[in-house]
Design a protein around this motif. Structure first.
Motif, mmCIF file in Angstrom:
data_model
loop_
_atom_site.group_PDB
_atom_site.id
_atom_site.type_symbol
_atom_site.label_atom_id
_atom_site.label_comp_id
_atom_site.label_asym_id
_atom_site.label_seq_id
_atom_site.Cartn_x
_atom_site.Cartn_y
_atom_site.Cartn_z
ATOM 1 N N SER A 160 35.774 34.172 41.392
ATOM 2 C CA SER A 160 36.571 34.339 42.602
ATOM 3 C C SER A 160 35.684 34.087 43.822
ATOM 4 N N GLU A 185 44.032 31.689 33.526
ATOM 5 C CA GLU A 185 45.177 31.905 34.409
ATOM 6 C C GLU A 185 45.429 33.384 34.673
ATOM 7 N N PHE A 200 43.264 33.714 37.649
ATOM 8 C CA PHE A 200 43.600 32.781 38.732
ATOM 9 C C PHE A 200 45.031 32.296 38.527
ATOM 10 N N GLY A 236 47.117 30.977 40.348
ATOM 11 C CA GLY A 236 47.461 29.693 40.960
ATOM 12 C C GLY A 236 47.021 28.507 40.120
ATOM 13 N N GLU A 239 44.308 24.811 40.478
ATOM 14 C CA GLU A 239 44.305 24.490 41.912
ATOM 15 C C GLU A 239 44.238 25.738 42.796
ATOM 16 N N ASP A 240 44.102 26.912 42.195
ATOM 17 C CA ASP A 240 44.037 28.167 42.945
ATOM 18 C C ASP A 240 42.922 28.073 43.993
ATOM 19 N N ASP A 282 41.286 30.291 45.456
ATOM 20 C CA ASP A 282 40.257 31.312 45.272
ATOM 21 C C ASP A 282 39.335 31.002 44.087
ATOM 22 N N LEU A 283 39.652 29.960 43.335
ATOM 23 C CA LEU A 283 38.886 29.604 42.140
ATOM 24 C C LEU A 283 37.619 28.836 42.502
#
Length: 161
Positions: free
Chosen positions: A54, A104, A107, A109, A112-113, A115-116
């Motif tokens: 994160s 997932e 993350f 999202g 493409e999250d 915060d990743l």
């Protein structure tokens, strides 16, 4: 690991590939150590270890404050410690290559999250200590050595990566 306790880069790579989780430790600017359990996403032949992290948490801040890290693995009769340098990598193609359904959960999202973060730890050296035959056999050998006065079993090795 060879019988002569020689640790090779390939030994380290294989042990890391056989491991799902490691403890990643980094030093904060004030000298305090911070450790987190991390899920390995991939391990290269060069002993580079890939993680998803994160970007908004304290762990990312700690990793940005200093690249020197340690990975520790402890399992049934063996222990591996890998010293290395951490770097955030901006490469969505690698994220997509390493992406798993279990990622997932952290993350939502997806790959493409925003915060990743993609983190690469490049190993510089490693140390291994293990009991021959795994934990149960090794513990039996330790008891036997104590009773007989012989040297306790176990091998250790160090290598530059």
């Amino acid at each position: 690991m060879a019988n002569d306790d020689t640790l090779t880069q390939q030994d380290v790579v294989q042990k890391l590939r056989d491991t799902d989780l490691v403890m990643l430790t980094t030093a904060l600017p004030d000298g305090k150590l911070l450790s987190h359990p991390m899920a390995i996403q991939g391990v290269s032949e060069e002993a580079d270890v890939w993680f998803f992290v994160s970007l908004s948490g304290g762990q990312a801040e700690a990793l940005r404050s200093g690249p020197e890290v340690n990975l520790a693995v402890a399992e049934a009769g063996s222990w591996l410690s890998v010293a290395g340098r951490a770097a955030f990598v901006e490469d969505r193609s690698v994220v997509e290559q390493l992406w798993t359904d279990s990622a997932e959960a952290y993350f939502p999202g997806g790959a493409e999250d925003p915060d990743l973060g993609l983190l690469r730890v490049s190993g510089t050296s490693a140390q291994f200590w293990g009991l021959p035959g795994g934990r149960v056999a090794g513990l039996a050998q330790i008891v036997k050595a104590k009773v007989s006065g012989e040297q306790a079993p176990g091998g250790t090795g160090t290598t530059e990566l």
